[in-house]
Design an enzyme around this catalytic site. Sequence first.
Site, PDB file in Angstrom:
ATOM      1  N   HIS A 133       0.801  -1.199  -0.103  1.00 20.07           N
ATOM      2  CA  HIS A 133      -0.238  -0.104  -0.063  1.00 20.07           C
ATOM      3  C   HIS A 133       1.050   1.357   0.060  1.00 20.07           C
ATOM      4  O   HIS A 133       0.514   2.383   0.453  1.00 20.07           O
ATOM      5  CB  HIS A 133      -1.062   0.222   1.110  1.00 20.07           C
ATOM      6  CG  HIS A 133      -1.679  -1.281   1.548  1.00 20.07           C
ATOM      7  ND1 HIS A 133      -2.986  -1.530   1.212  1.00 20.07           N
ATOM      8  CD2 HIS A 133      -1.287  -2.351   2.082  1.00 20.07           C
ATOM      9  CE1 HIS A 133      -3.239  -2.846   1.298  1.00 20.07           C
ATOM     10  NE2 HIS A 133      -2.256  -3.229   2.071  1.00 20.07           N
ATOM     11  N   SER A 181      14.498  22.478 -15.390  1.00 15.54           N
ATOM     12  CA  SER A 181      13.562  23.192 -15.518  1.00 15.54           C
ATOM     13  C   SER A 181      13.841  24.270 -15.803  1.00 15.54           C
ATOM     14  O   SER A 181      14.891  25.061 -15.492  1.00 15.54           O
ATOM     15  CB  SER A 181      12.641  23.220 -13.984  1.00 15.54           C
ATOM     16  OG  SER A 181      11.819  24.301 -14.194  1.00 15.54           O
ATOM     17  N   LYS A 221      15.950  22.012  -9.977  1.00 15.00           N
ATOM     18  CA  LYS A 221      15.053  20.846 -10.494  1.00 15.00           C
ATOM     19  C   LYS A 221      15.898  19.656 -11.188  1.00 15.00           C
ATOM     20  O   LYS A 221      16.962  20.106 -12.013  1.00 15.00           O
ATOM     21  CB  LYS A 221      13.894  21.321 -11.415  1.00 15.00           C
ATOM     22  CG  LYS A 221      12.738  21.868 -10.686  1.00 15.00           C
ATOM     23  CD  LYS A 221      11.911  20.831  -9.694  1.00 15.00           C
ATOM     24  CE  LYS A 221      11.218  20.126 -10.326  1.00 15.00           C
ATOM     25  NZ  LYS A 221       9.890  20.537 -10.819  1.00 15.00           N
ATOM     26  N   GLU A 247       9.508   9.005 -16.451  1.00 18.83           N
ATOM     27  CA  GLU A 247       8.150   9.782 -16.820  1.00 18.83           C
ATOM     28  C   GLU A 247       7.533   9.060 -18.094  1.00 18.83           C
ATOM     29  O   GLU A 247       6.308   8.708 -18.084  1.00 18.83           O
ATOM     30  CB  GLU A 247       8.037  11.050 -16.641  1.00 18.83           C
ATOM     31  CG  GLU A 247       8.211  11.435 -15.269  1.00 18.83           C
ATOM     32  CD  GLU A 247       8.601  12.850 -15.172  1.00 18.83           C
ATOM     33  OE1 GLU A 247       7.481  13.654 -15.365  1.00 18.83           O
ATOM     34  OE2 GLU A 247       9.562  13.383 -15.137  1.00 18.83           O
ATOM     35  N   TYR A 265      -9.700 -12.146 -46.199  1.00 14.36           N
ATOM     36  CA  TYR A 265      -8.835 -10.824 -46.257  1.00 14.36           C
ATOM     37  C   TYR A 265     -10.124  -9.789 -46.280  1.00 14.36           C
ATOM     38  O   TYR A 265     -11.160  -9.712 -47.055  1.00 14.36           O
ATOM     39  CB  TYR A 265      -7.934 -10.582 -47.057  1.00 14.36           C
ATOM     40  CG  TYR A 265      -7.160  -9.334 -47.246  1.00 14.36           C
ATOM     41  CD1 TYR A 265      -6.175  -8.979 -46.278  1.00 14.36           C
ATOM     42  CD2 TYR A 265      -7.624  -8.420 -48.019  1.00 14.36           C
ATOM     43  CE1 TYR A 265      -5.682  -7.789 -46.315  1.00 14.36           C
ATOM     44  CE2 TYR A 265      -7.194  -6.759 -47.889  1.00 14.36           C
ATOM     45  CZ  TYR A 265      -6.181  -6.792 -47.058  1.00 14.36           C
ATOM     46  OH  TYR A 265      -5.443  -5.650 -47.035  1.00 14.36           O
ATOM     47  N   GLN A 285      -5.732  -3.755 -43.048  1.00 15.95           N
ATOM     48  CA  GLN A 285      -4.290  -2.888 -43.500  1.00 15.95           C
ATOM     49  C   GLN A 285      -4.049  -2.030 -42.347  1.00 15.95           C
ATOM     50  O   GLN A 285      -2.969  -1.529 -42.285  1.00 15.95           O
ATOM     51  CB  GLN A 285      -4.698  -1.849 -44.747  1.00 15.95           C
ATOM     52  CG  GLN A 285      -3.668  -0.902 -45.181  1.00 15.95           C
ATOM     53  CD  GLN A 285      -3.990  -0.505 -46.350  1.00 15.95           C
ATOM     54  OE1 GLN A 285      -3.749  -1.308 -47.594  1.00 15.95           O
ATOM     55  NE2 GLN A 285      -4.534   0.844 -46.808  1.00 15.95           N
TER      56      GLN A 285
END
Length: 470
Positions: A168, A289, A295, A302, A329, A334
């Site tokens: 948790h 930054s 920063k 990310e 087909y 495609q």
Amino acid sequence: MNDTSDETNQSKANQQWGGRFAAGPAAIMRDINASIGFDQKLWRQDIRGSLAHAAMLGKIGILVPEDVTAIAAGLEEIAGEIEGGNFPFSVELEDIHMNIEARLTDRIGEAGKRLHTARSRNDQVATDFRLWVRDAIDGLTAQLSDAMRALAERAAAHAADPMPGFTHLQTAQPVTFGHHLLAYVEMLDRDRGRLTDSRRRMNVAPLGSAALAGTSFPIDRDMTAAALGFDRPSSNSLDAVSDRDFALEFLSAAAISAMHLSRFAEEIVIWCSAPYRFVRLSDAFTTGSSIMPQKRNPDAAELVRAKTGRITGALVGLLTVMKGLPLAYAKDMQEDKEPVFDAAEAWALSLAATAGMVRDLTPDTTRMREFAGSGFATATDLADWLVRVLKLPFRSAHHITGTLVGVAEKKGVDLADLTLEEMRAVEPGITAEVFSVLTVEASVASRVSHGGTAPANVAREAARWLEALA
Ligand code: ARG
């Protein structure tokens, strides 16, 4: 765009729908129909398939030897043109198959026109795409192994370094950093397994199924299958031209693996954050930054976390394309290529970035050790001691430990900082020996059960993986 029929269509279109429609129906048809913008990625596979098909047509006497030689030479030249960026791709010729075939005929004449005997674009594209996915599987399998190696190397180095283990995202019990890293090795190994399984199932050649029904020509499908590295030719022509399970299996393996990578990426983001500071990424894997000079953003992590979105989207997208398609087909199919190309690229990039970050990161083992013991992380060790030494039932031990945690919490100290008297006030049977199990080191060292976090286990597991991956 500028030919007369388009102009005619354009004026018709403008009459009907107004100025927003710059192109008439014919041009729109061409634009929606053409796949050359993305299926040119299949050029190597298309040429390989044609070389195998031509050689087989030569062997069964449909092509004379001179034609086979001319086709092979022409295709090699075309490969050179494409490689060198000098191939005149044409939207009018729709797709990679017709672009290459038309170019071949331009170059070698009549013989080029014979190549499409006993073949259709339907079995051709199914073959090309399988070959492409197979190559992608091989490349991604190697990349998964590399990321596993990076993780196992660091796990070996940190087999005994404690960190807080969470459930948790709350402090649960101490684990070692090595153990945590090896959890991801297990995940990536299953990802590799999924690719290996799907490769085995997909390695069947559709070539020779023709449009949908097979062909009246006495083709040798074993020969083309073997030439292209397939285990055997497919058994049902209808299934062969309309099956895209191999692409779906690839995408589902990709989606599951991307989900794994996103979990690790999320942990890196958390570990890099100022309140945690468990690891530090170098400049190579962070950005600054434009406004906040302090920063160091873990952008690579990310983005790995985010790529999961498009990869999962690719799987859902293709499943949706295939759902409800009648045999055999249909042009819908495609739409199978772009999601696969995009997901393969995103997965490869995510794996490279993950392996790169694992090799780059510097763990702050002192800080991890410090937090490994906080939050009453050894409470379970205390409860286990009460069971083992005082022979209390686990539920009673759990209750006593909970009371002691409450006492420590009120006092603002860790369990190990309570006095023996304070402990005895709750459970008179407790002796000074109990303190030996309350350290982080004792806690992790005691987890010797199969698959547990004891440093000896982790060192052995890391060594086993490194040997397997060597
Ligand atoms: N460009 C097509 C595709 O990617 C090739 C097959 C076309 N077949 C056909 N019968 N129109 O699916």
